[in-house]
Scaffold this motif. Structure first.
Motif, mmCIF file in Angstrom:
data_model
loop_
_atom_site.group_PDB
_atom_site.id
_atom_site.type_symbol
_atom_site.label_atom_id
_atom_site.label_comp_id
_atom_site.label_asym_id
_atom_site.label_seq_id
_atom_site.Cartn_x
_atom_site.Cartn_y
_atom_site.Cartn_z
ATOM 1 N N LEU A 57 -10.305 2.874 11.830
ATOM 2 C CA LEU A 57 -9.397 2.548 11.034
ATOM 3 C C LEU A 57 -9.594 2.303 9.472
ATOM 4 O O LEU A 57 -10.625 1.618 9.228
ATOM 5 C CB LEU A 57 -8.384 1.408 11.488
ATOM 6 N N GLU A 58 -9.133 3.057 8.608
ATOM 7 C CA GLU A 58 -9.429 2.953 7.164
ATOM 8 C C GLU A 58 -8.344 2.709 6.302
ATOM 9 O O GLU A 58 -7.676 3.566 5.957
ATOM 10 C CB GLU A 58 -10.419 4.096 6.700
ATOM 11 N N PRO A 59 -8.206 1.335 5.860
ATOM 12 C CA PRO A 59 -7.058 0.999 4.854
ATOM 13 C C PRO A 59 -7.607 1.214 3.480
ATOM 14 O O PRO A 59 -8.663 1.204 2.983
ATOM 15 C CB PRO A 59 -6.756 -0.168 5.136
ATOM 16 N N ASP A 60 -6.699 1.801 2.581
ATOM 17 C CA ASP A 60 -6.992 2.019 1.166
ATOM 18 C C ASP A 60 -5.892 1.637 0.205
ATOM 19 O O ASP A 60 -4.633 1.903 0.687
ATOM 20 C CB ASP A 60 -7.272 3.549 0.942
ATOM 21 N N ILE A 61 -5.860 0.628 -0.369
ATOM 22 C CA ILE A 61 -4.867 -0.068 -1.093
ATOM 23 C C ILE A 61 -4.922 0.441 -2.784
ATOM 24 O O ILE A 61 -6.093 0.330 -3.237
ATOM 25 C CB ILE A 61 -4.701 -1.402 -0.993
ATOM 26 N N ASP A 62 -3.854 1.136 -3.001
ATOM 27 C CA ASP A 62 -3.858 1.519 -4.588
ATOM 28 C C ASP A 62 -2.847 0.557 -5.402
ATOM 29 O O ASP A 62 -1.911 0.534 -5.087
ATOM 30 C CB ASP A 62 -3.344 2.876 -4.710
ATOM 31 N N VAL A 63 -3.261 -0.335 -6.404
ATOM 32 C CA VAL A 63 -2.598 -1.275 -6.862
ATOM 33 C C VAL A 63 -2.347 -1.040 -8.423
ATOM 34 O O VAL A 63 -3.439 -0.289 -9.026
ATOM 35 C CB VAL A 63 -3.154 -2.643 -7.070
ATOM 36 N N SER A 64 -1.138 -0.577 -8.942
ATOM 37 C CA SER A 64 -1.019 -0.396 -10.424
ATOM 38 C C SER A 64 -0.458 -1.621 -11.174
ATOM 39 O O SER A 64 0.181 -2.309 -10.633
ATOM 40 C CB SER A 64 0.108 0.678 -10.570
ATOM 41 N N VAL A 65 -1.023 -1.642 -12.321
ATOM 42 C CA VAL A 65 -0.740 -2.966 -13.191
ATOM 43 C C VAL A 65 -0.462 -2.588 -14.569
ATOM 44 O O VAL A 65 -1.208 -1.884 -15.163
ATOM 45 C CB VAL A 65 -1.788 -4.046 -13.118
ATOM 46 N N GLU A 66 0.853 -2.851 -14.692
ATOM 47 C CA GLU A 66 1.411 -2.315 -16.137
ATOM 48 C C GLU A 66 1.811 -3.749 -16.971
ATOM 49 O O GLU A 66 2.391 -4.576 -16.248
ATOM 50 C CB GLU A 66 2.412 -1.239 -16.110
ATOM 51 N N PHE A 67 1.670 -3.782 -18.294
ATOM 52 C CA PHE A 67 1.704 -4.784 -19.075
ATOM 53 C C PHE A 67 2.955 -4.478 -19.963
ATOM 54 O O PHE A 67 3.194 -3.251 -20.482
ATOM 55 C CB PHE A 67 0.567 -5.180 -19.980
ATOM 56 N N ILE A 113 3.885 -4.711 -11.382
ATOM 57 C CA ILE A 113 2.838 -4.280 -10.143
ATOM 58 C C ILE A 113 3.393 -3.591 -9.163
ATOM 59 O O ILE A 113 4.429 -3.980 -8.709
ATOM 60 C CB ILE A 113 2.036 -5.746 -9.613
ATOM 61 N N GLY A 114 2.745 -2.660 -8.683
ATOM 62 C CA GLY A 114 3.356 -1.426 -7.578
ATOM 63 C C GLY A 114 2.032 -1.125 -7.127
ATOM 64 O O GLY A 114 0.920 -1.498 -7.293
ATOM 65 N N GLY A 115 2.364 0.037 -6.096
ATOM 66 C CA GLY A 115 1.099 0.811 -5.553
ATOM 67 C C GLY A 115 1.533 1.330 -4.263
ATOM 68 O O GLY A 115 2.750 1.470 -4.055
ATOM 69 N N ARG A 116 0.504 1.573 -3.629
ATOM 70 C CA ARG A 116 0.624 2.177 -2.292
ATOM 71 C C ARG A 116 -0.391 1.640 -1.028
ATOM 72 O O ARG A 116 -1.505 1.489 -1.681
ATOM 73 C CB ARG A 116 0.990 3.617 -2.265
ATOM 74 N N ILE A 117 -0.261 1.776 -0.011
ATOM 75 C CA ILE A 117 -1.398 1.576 1.073
ATOM 76 C C ILE A 117 -1.429 2.888 1.839
ATOM 77 O O ILE A 117 -0.509 3.353 2.189
ATOM 78 C CB ILE A 117 -1.131 0.285 1.981
#
Length: 134
Positions: free
Chosen positions: A5-15, A38-42
């Motif tokens: 099982l390989e989780p990958d979390i992409d987090v986006s941070v905008e100011f 902050i947003g993103g996807r897993i």
């Protein structure tokens, strides 16, 4: 082990709405405040353990959240040189939102990891392994 099982979390941070203000008495010294979005996807994948071939994949969007912060660091450089990611107030604000995502990520992952579906994926992975020659 047949599957990994390989989780990958992409987090986006905008100011947004960053403001810099002078807090120096004798010499210019700046602090910042503003908002962070902050947003993103897993992305969750299940791979055949030897070949690494992807057997199953799901991508789940994380809802955008906004928070505000009041910077702690004092900067002596002009505001346009300031890197907001280094400020402890920013790190804490981002960390708090990511902690909130943790429960949602785990609940969603368990919802998608259906035991019957995983049995089928395991059978498919064994067939893939037989076809591969190492």
């Amino acid at each position: 082990c047949d599957l990994t099982l390989e989780p990958d979390i992409d987090v986006s941070v905008e100011f947004g709405h960053l403001k810099y203000f002078d807090v120096g008495l004798l010499a210019p010294s700046y602090q910042m405040k503003g908002s962070i979005i902050i947003g993103g996807r897993i992305n969750i994948s299940i791979d055949e353990s030897i070949s690494g071939e992807k057997m199953w994949y799901k991508s789940i969007d994380l809802p955008q959240k906004q928070t505000y912060f009041q910077g702690e660091f004092r900067y002596r450089t002009p505001p346009y040189y300031i890197k907001p990611y280094n400020d402890p107030a920013v790190i804490r604000a981002v960390g708090k939102i990511i902690e909130g995502y943790y429960g949602r990520i785990m609940d969603t992952a368990w919802k998608y990891l259906n035991p019957e579906e995983m049995r089928m994926v395991k059978k498919q992975s064994l067939q893939v392994r037989k076809k591969k020659v190492y």
